[in-house]
Design an enzyme around this catalytic site. Structure first.
Site, PDB file in Angstrom:
ATOM      1  N   LYS A  83       0.857  -1.191   0.000  1.00 26.89           N
ATOM      2  CA  LYS A  83       0.000   0.000   0.000  1.00 26.89           C
ATOM      3  C   LYS A  83       0.890   1.236   0.000  1.00 26.89           C
ATOM      4  CE  LYS A  83      -4.374   0.867   2.407  1.00 26.89           C
ATOM      5  NZ  LYS A  83      -5.017   0.745   3.714  1.00 26.89           N
TER       6      LYS A  83
HETATM    7  O1  G3P Z   1      -9.388   1.697   4.597  1.00 26.43           O
HETATM    8  C1  G3P Z   1      -9.136   2.987   5.075  1.00 26.43           C
HETATM    9  C2  G3P Z   1      -9.672   3.132   6.421  1.00 26.43           C
HETATM   10  O2  G3P Z   1      -8.921   2.389   7.343  1.00 26.43           O
HETATM   11  C3  G3P Z   1      -9.862   4.517   6.877  1.00 26.43           C
HETATM   12  O3  G3P Z   1     -11.050   4.495   7.547  1.00 26.43           O
HETATM   13  O4  G3P Z   1     -12.739   5.220   9.128  1.00 26.43           O
HETATM   14  O5  G3P Z   1     -10.322   5.840   9.482  1.00 26.43           O
HETATM   15  O6  G3P Z   1     -11.627   6.892   7.661  1.00 26.43           O
HETATM   16  P1  G3P Z   1     -11.449   5.690   8.515  1.00 26.43           P
END
Ligand code: G3P
Length: 217
Positions: A83
């Site tokens: 990634k």
């Molecule tokens: O896959 C990306 C994710 O981990 C981010 O999610 O909820 O932290 O915006 P969030």
């Protein structure tokens, strides 16, 4: 649509893998920190549980160091997907790694033009963060629609991986648009199974079945 789970916690991954419906896993530095586990060790363990891609994120910001980190990470297992962030150096790294046959997930995508660049760099996956997009007053799903249109216009093979999914409606909308993959926290995936009428229906059927006095086994 493929289902990835967005976590570095082993038990929820095992539980979802056992359903036969889990196609991969995504992690990021925040999720690794939350797990409290050693990055290499937990990534190796996850790669042993699922056959599909397991995203492991580089933390360097320059191309040369990203390549060195990717070299370490891709040795963990064949299903590791590197990634990289959507930056100039991240996309240089993406191009180099995919050219060598390594899967790459380009993360932190917030615009269709960024997604276009990632596809041109040969990304295996592009990760637009819909939840964070919504948080900032935009519509994350408009972004997914635009990326779908652009990728279809040019037959790009890059898979749209809807990330930062916060609730089941995000999953439904992503599926209607035709996103290739969604990654969500374990709770959101479990929520997809639920419906009050399913629970009520089971309750009613079991009550009536009991009245028959029969058993199948
Ligand atoms: O896959 C990306 C994710 O981990 C981010 O999610 O909820 O932290 O915006 P969030």
């Amino acid at each position: 649509m493929k289902f990835f789970v967005d976590t570095a916690e082993i038990e929820p991954i095992r539980e979802l893998a056992a359903t036969g419906l889990l196609d991969g896993v995504t992690t990021n530095p925040s999720l690794i920190a939350k797990s409290g586990r050693d990055f290499m060790e937990v990534t190796r363990e996850i790669c042993g549980i699922v056959d599909g891609p397991v995203s492991a994120e580089v933390v360097a910001l320059d191309h040369a160091t990203m390549m060195k980190e990717a070299e370490v990470l891709r040795k963990i297992a064949d299903n590791v997907c590197i990634k990289v962030p959507l930056t100039v150096d991240g996309l240089k790294t993406c191009k180099a790694l995919t050219g060598e046959g390594t899967m790459v997930n380009v993360t932190l995508c917030f615009s269709s033009n960024q997604a276009l660049l990632a596809a041109k760099a040969g990304a295996s996956f592009i990760s637009p963060f819909v939840g964070r997009h919504d948080d900032n007053g935009f519509d994350g799903m408009d972004l997914i629609e635009d990326i779908r249109l652009i990728y279809d216009n040019y037959n790009f093979a890059t898979e749209i991986l809807v990330a930062s999914v916060r609730h089941v409606t995000h999953v439904l909308q992503a599926a209607k648009i035709g996103a290739d993959v969604m990654t969500a926290p374990p709770k959101v995936i479990h929520d997809l199974f639920k419906h009050v009428l399913t629970d009520k229906g089971i309750e009613g059927f079991l009550a009536d079945w009991a009245k028959t006095g029969q058993s199948i086994l």
